[in-house]
Enzyme design. Structure first.
Site, PDB file in Angstrom:
ATOM      1  N   GLY A  77      -1.178   4.809  -4.945  1.00 53.70           N
ATOM      2  CA  GLY A  77      -1.113   3.575  -5.728  1.00 53.70           C
ATOM      3  C   GLY A  77       0.064   3.494  -6.678  1.00 53.70           C
ATOM      4  O   GLY A  77       0.325   2.434  -7.259  1.00 53.70           O
ATOM      5  N   LEU A  88      -4.199   4.322  -0.473  1.00 49.89           N
ATOM      6  CA  LEU A  88      -4.928   4.542   0.773  1.00 49.89           C
ATOM      7  C   LEU A  88      -5.865   5.738   0.704  1.00 49.89           C
ATOM      8  O   LEU A  88      -6.746   5.884   1.549  1.00 49.89           O
ATOM      9  CB  LEU A  88      -3.934   4.715   1.923  1.00 49.89           C
ATOM     10  CG  LEU A  88      -3.062   3.491   2.234  1.00 49.89           C
ATOM     11  CD1 LEU A  88      -2.091   3.810   3.363  1.00 49.89           C
ATOM     12  CD2 LEU A  88      -3.931   2.292   2.599  1.00 49.89           C
ATOM     13  N   VAL A  99       0.839  -1.204   0.000  1.00 51.65           N
ATOM     14  CA  VAL A  99       0.000   0.000   0.000  1.00 51.65           C
ATOM     15  C   VAL A  99       0.870   1.248   0.000  1.00 51.65           C
ATOM     16  O   VAL A  99       1.973   1.260   0.547  1.00 51.65           O
ATOM     17  CB  VAL A  99      -0.944   0.034   1.234  1.00 51.65           C
ATOM     18  CG1 VAL A  99      -1.897  -1.148   1.221  1.00 51.65           C
ATOM     19  CG2 VAL A  99      -0.151   0.058   2.538  1.00 51.65           C
ATOM     20  N   CYS A 100       0.364   2.295  -0.651  1.00 58.31           N
ATOM     21  CA  CYS A 100       0.948   3.629  -0.578  1.00 58.31           C
ATOM     22  C   CYS A 100      -0.218   4.608  -0.595  1.00 58.31           C
ATOM     23  O   CYS A 100      -1.368   4.205  -0.430  1.00 58.31           O
ATOM     24  CB  CYS A 100       1.939   3.872  -1.716  1.00 58.31           C
ATOM     25  SG  CYS A 100       1.169   3.966  -3.342  1.00 58.31           S
ATOM     26  N   GLN A 101       0.040   5.883  -0.819  1.00 55.28           N
ATOM     27  CA  GLN A 101      -1.056   6.854  -0.713  1.00 55.28           C
ATOM     28  C   GLN A 101      -1.913   6.917  -1.972  1.00 55.28           C
ATOM     29  O   GLN A 101      -3.128   6.964  -1.897  1.00 55.28           O
ATOM     30  CB  GLN A 101      -0.491   8.240  -0.395  1.00 55.28           C
ATOM     31  CG  GLN A 101      -1.512   9.197   0.197  1.00 55.28           C
ATOM     32  CD  GLN A 101      -2.022   8.734   1.560  1.00 55.28           C
ATOM     33  OE1 GLN A 101      -1.290   8.132   2.332  1.00 55.28           O
ATOM     34  NE2 GLN A 101      -3.294   9.000   1.844  1.00 55.28           N
TER      35      GLN A 101
END
Length: 230
Positions: free
Chosen positions: A142, A167, A138-140
């Site tokens: 994608g 996220l 996961v990251c902020q």
């Protein structure tokens, strides 16, 4: 009908087909071509809802690849953190100039640190997980998780998934979280976090001024006459 027996022998490591009849005669066929069959892993892209199911049902472990500041603002509880990018503290002239320019724009308005690719990313993940581990990256937004997934795939990891839109697409309360803000807002910092409040205040002032001039024109004219340079 005559019985035919098929056998295979190797000549200089090249396999050949040999057919032997009941009379003992042999007929040599064309050489068999060897194929190197490689099974390549495929990154699985999922929505936030599907990601929750992967964790609860399929036993995936969450690997957060965001930078340290975003991770500290909010992250999924019990996840692992290995940043794909780390803060660039190099002091060569070129880096100093780029860092200063970055801090004056992206750093000021968005609170983003000046970063560089983490050279130890893959090795750090390998030190925590085996190639057979089920990892949900996961990251902020994608983008970083997609890049990280490709690197891990090339390194031999076979069970990797990513949250498509990051996220920022996660609804409040979907995951147990740690931090001072919502997961979807962890990427917001700097002046961006207060621009909405500034807009509301300015909008309110302008509306009040318009109503005052509309309903009390005489008083408004007197106030304008008191203004410097009027």
């Amino acid at each position: 009908m005559r019985d035919i027996v098929m056998s295979i022998f190797s000549n200089l490591r090249t396999p050949w087909l040999v057919f032997e009849t009941h009379r003992g005669q042999t007929v040599t066929g064309k050489p068999l071509r060897r194929r190197n069959l490689e099974i390549k892993a495929v990154v699985n892209y999922v929505s936030a809802e599907e990601a929750k199911e992967l964790i609860a049902v399929d036993g995936f472990t969450v690997l957060d690849v965001r930078d340290a500041k975003q991770f500290d603002r909010a992250h999924i509880k019990s996840c692992h953190h290995v940043p794909l990018f780390i803060e660039n503290k190099d002091n060569d002239l070129g880096t100093i100039i780029k860092r200063q320019a970055h801090n004056n724009v992206a750093g000021l308005f968005y609170g983003l640190a000046f970063t560089k690719l983490n050279p130890d990313f893959v090795e750090s993940v390998k030190s925590k997980f085996s190639p057979e581990s089920k990892l949900l990256l996961v990251c902020q937004e994608g983008l970083r998780s997609t890049s990280a997934a490709q690197k891990l795939e090339e390194a031999g990891f076979k069970n990797v998934a990513c949250v498509t839109s990051g996220l920022q697409s996660v609804k409040s309360g979907m995951f147990d979280t740690v931090g001072s803000t919502e997961l979807k807002d962890a990427g917001k910092a700097g002046l961006v976090t207060i621009q909405g409040k500034i807009s509301v205040v300015l909008g309110t002032v302008l509306i009040c001024a318009f109503l005052f001039i509309t309903f009390f024109p005489d008083q408004a004219e007197k106030l304008l006459a008191l203004a410097p340079g009027s």
